[in-house]
Design an enzyme around this catalytic site. Structure first.
Site, mmCIF file in Angstrom:
data_model
loop_
_atom_site.group_PDB
_atom_site.id
_atom_site.type_symbol
_atom_site.label_atom_id
_atom_site.label_comp_id
_atom_site.label_asym_id
_atom_site.label_seq_id
_atom_site.Cartn_x
_atom_site.Cartn_y
_atom_site.Cartn_z
ATOM 1 N N ARG A 177 0.819 -1.209 0.000
ATOM 2 C CA ARG A 177 0.000 0.000 0.000
ATOM 3 C C ARG A 177 0.863 1.275 0.000
ATOM 4 O O ARG A 177 0.529 2.273 0.635
ATOM 5 C CB ARG A 177 -0.953 0.005 1.189
ATOM 6 C CG ARG A 177 -1.895 -1.193 1.238
ATOM 7 C CD ARG A 177 -2.799 -1.274 0.008
ATOM 8 N NE ARG A 177 -3.672 -2.417 0.092
ATOM 9 C CZ ARG A 177 -3.409 -3.612 -0.440
ATOM 10 N NH1 ARG A 177 -2.288 -3.813 -1.121
ATOM 11 N NH2 ARG A 177 -4.251 -4.615 -0.316
ATOM 12 N N SER A 227 -11.577 -0.896 2.687
ATOM 13 C CA SER A 227 -10.870 -1.297 3.901
ATOM 14 C C SER A 227 -10.254 -0.061 4.557
ATOM 15 O O SER A 227 -9.482 0.666 3.931
ATOM 16 C CB SER A 227 -9.778 -2.315 3.552
ATOM 17 O OG SER A 227 -9.113 -2.742 4.710
ATOM 18 N N GLU A 297 -5.625 3.105 6.168
ATOM 19 C CA GLU A 297 -5.278 2.893 4.765
ATOM 20 C C GLU A 297 -5.970 3.958 3.925
ATOM 21 O O GLU A 297 -5.455 4.396 2.900
ATOM 22 C CB GLU A 297 -5.718 1.499 4.329
ATOM 23 C CG GLU A 297 -5.433 1.164 2.883
ATOM 24 C CD GLU A 297 -5.800 -0.270 2.558
ATOM 25 O OE1 GLU A 297 -6.538 -0.471 1.573
ATOM 26 O OE2 GLU A 297 -5.355 -1.185 3.275
#
Length: 305
Positions: A177, A227, A297
């Site tokens: 990520r 998420s 995130e």
């Protein structure tokens, strides 16, 4: 001041799509967020470059907006210019390389690959972001990541300089990520994905399996930002939140999903402020219970109301 900036930008390019005080909630998956001072939706690289150069030269804040799928815009909105890149969405291919503009949905690129019998992008068949967003955060799912198939990127620097990044440079700067593009705050214009030939039926079957898993496990029936938290080392976020008794916990109109505890869903006209409060509450409970600091995130930007 805003009207003056808008007039100067329009004078530079009279084809530019520009709006003042544009609400941003329709452009995000959470359906939250305040207004943009100036909202610009370019169609060409030249238009993007001219706006970026103008913003840099005049010291005007500039934020790039793609599909808005992994993003929370605070209720006070965005000062300066919001550059909305979803009109730049062309997808083409030559031999084993698919070239996609920044605003193309990464789901559409994966389907394009399937339709020309090329494998490697099946993991992206359920990722709701744009190509630019996928590169920015090295998006991934089902064991695959964007960096695995990314071969080239055309980007703009914050000063408006065009750069071409090769596979080696992109891969060296990428991790979970995380990407060089995000580190440098580059603006993605287009990307090349290098794939391999395979049976269309096999590719379609794999994508169908991933889609079924996603639809079964994720709360797609509500607006959400996907998420919310990064996965901490040696832990899974959803089970921790579930075990902490937070599944279904609600602040305002935003709820920890009862279907997947790693998601927060807008169940009743929730606001970005509701999202922020719920994120902070979950972080505090998990820190106290497990001594784990959850890192978002989702990208959080904009002004407080």
């Amino acid at each position: 001041m805003i009207e003056k900036i808008a007039a100067e930008l329009t004078e530079m390019n009279d084809a530019l799509i520009l709006k003042i005080d544009e609400p941003l909630h329709p452009y995000t998956y959470t359906k939250t967020g305040g207004n943009a001072d100036i909202f610009i939706a370019p169609h060409t690289v030249a238009e993007v470059q001219s706006v970026v150069k103008y913003a840099h030269e005049h010291k005007i804040p500039l934020m790039v907006l793609g599909n808005g799928s992994n993003l929370i815009i605070r209720d006070g909105g965005i000062r300066g210019i919001v550059l909305y890149l979803m009109n730049m969405n062309k997808i083409t291919h030559t031999n084993h390389t698919i070239t996609a503009q920044t605003g193309a949905a990464i789901i559409d690129v994966s389907r394009y690959a399937r339709d020309i019998s090329h494998t490697g992008l099946e993991f992206a068949c359920g990722i709701p972001g744009s190509v630019g967003g996928a590169l920015h955060m090295n998006a991934g799912a089902y064991g695959g990541e964007t960096k695995d198939v990314l071969n080239r990127a055309l980007v703009l620097t914050e000063t408006g300089v065009l750069l071409e990044l090769d596979r080696e440079t992109l891969e060296a700067g990428a991790s979970y990520r995380h990407s060089l593009i995000g580190d440098k705050n580059y603006i993605v214009l287009e990307a090349d994905f290098l794939l391999c030939e395979d049976s269309e039926a096999m590719i379609a079957a794999k994508m169908a399996d991933f889609t079924e898993q996603r639809e079964t496990r994720q709360p797609l029936e509500y607006p959400s930002c996907g998420s919310v938290f990064k996965r901490p080392a040696g832990r899974f976020v959803g089970p921790m939140i579930q075990e902490a008794g937070l599944q279904g916990y609600t602040i305002g109109g935003v709820q920890v999903s009862t279907k997947h505890a790693g998601f927060m869903v807008n169940v009743n006209n929730g606001t970005a402020t509701d999202y922020m409060a719920l994120i902070a509450h979950v972080q505090q409970v998990i820190l106290e219970k497990y001594d784990v600091q959850l890192e978002p995130e989702v990208k959080i930007i904009g002004e407080q109301e």
